[in-house]
Motif scaffolding. Structure first.
Motif, PDB file in Angstrom:
ATOM      1  N   MET A  11      -7.969   1.910   4.644  1.00 37.01           N
ATOM      2  CA  MET A  11      -6.547   2.027   4.403  1.00 37.01           C
ATOM      3  C   MET A  11      -5.827   0.833   5.023  1.00 37.01           C
ATOM      4  N   ARG A  61      -1.367   4.440  -3.073  1.00 33.58           N
ATOM      5  CA  ARG A  61      -2.331   5.417  -2.542  1.00 33.58           C
ATOM      6  C   ARG A  61      -3.028   4.948  -1.279  1.00 33.58           C
ATOM      7  N   ARG A  62      -3.256   3.653  -1.150  1.00 31.08           N
ATOM      8  CA  ARG A  62      -4.079   3.136  -0.052  1.00 31.08           C
ATOM      9  C   ARG A  62      -3.260   2.631   1.147  1.00 31.08           C
ATOM     10  N   ASP A  82      -2.429  -1.381  -4.409  1.00 33.54           N
ATOM     11  CA  ASP A  82      -3.730  -0.728  -4.291  1.00 33.54           C
ATOM     12  C   ASP A  82      -4.864  -1.650  -4.734  1.00 33.54           C
ATOM     13  N   GLU A 122      -7.931  -2.800  -2.377  1.00 32.17           N
ATOM     14  CA  GLU A 122      -9.298  -2.492  -2.791  1.00 32.17           C
ATOM     15  C   GLU A 122     -10.174  -3.742  -2.781  1.00 32.17           C
TER      16      GLU A 122
END
Length: 185
Positions: A1, A40-41, A109, A113
């Motif tokens: 994260m 989301r992250r 995100d 990633e």
């Protein structure tokens, strides 16, 4: 994260005060923060502003929202980012500017990633490397160690003012990669 660090100040030469200008029902900064939090992250959001008195209003605004503010040098933005990085335990950091109210959570995100993928060698990724993303969707993600190393080693005034310049100039030390736009925008 990851932790997102949003650089914000009221002293813009082209449009002073733009950070807290109203944009619809919220301020420009609120749009940036809310869109960042939609990723989301993202686990942490920190606003990095200056110690200049005219930026007190940014800190007060963030306090009303329960958001964290780190304050540092107005000229040495890299040191301001290092201060913000030291206030979080995240190993992945993302740079966003407070004048990008259309920042896309999906792009955030994707950048995170790329850095965090198993076996990733990336120290730095950016939507600006290949120029396929339109302006206003700018996202840069980097490792905590790359940022702190840059903060320790950068001496060029431009590298102190522009947070990631030392990293992407030092391709012998840092592996830099583009965040690829999936389709022409």
């Amino acid at each position: 994260m990851a932790a997102v660090i949003i650089q914000a100040r009221m002293g813009s030469s082209r449009l002073p005060g733009k950070t807290l200008e109203p944009l619809g029902e919220a301020t420009v900064l609120d749009w940036v923060v809310d869109r960042t939090l939609a990723a989301r992250r993202v686990t942490d959001v920190i606003v990095a502003t200056t110690t200049e008195p005219n930026d007190d209003v940014i800190e007060r605004h963030l306090d009303t929202r329960g958001l964290r503010c780190v304050r540092g040098s107005s000229a040495d933005v890299l040191s301001r980012y290092a201060l913000a990085a030291q206030s979080t335990s995240a190993d992945t950091l993302v740079r966003i500017t407070a004048d990008c109210p259309l920042v896309d959570p999906a792009i955030l995100d994707s950048a995170i990633e790329l850095i965090e993928a198993e076996g990733s060698l990336c120290d730095y990724v950016s939507t600006s490397i290949d120029g396929r993303f339109p302006r206003g969707l700018d996202v840069e993600a980097f490792t905590r160690s790359a940022l702190l190393e840059a903060a320790e080693q950068a001496v060029d005034p431009d590298e102190r003012e522009h947070v990631t310049l030392h990293i992407y100039r030092s391709t012998d030390r840092f592996f830099c990669a583009p965040v690829v736009c999936p389709e022409p925008l």
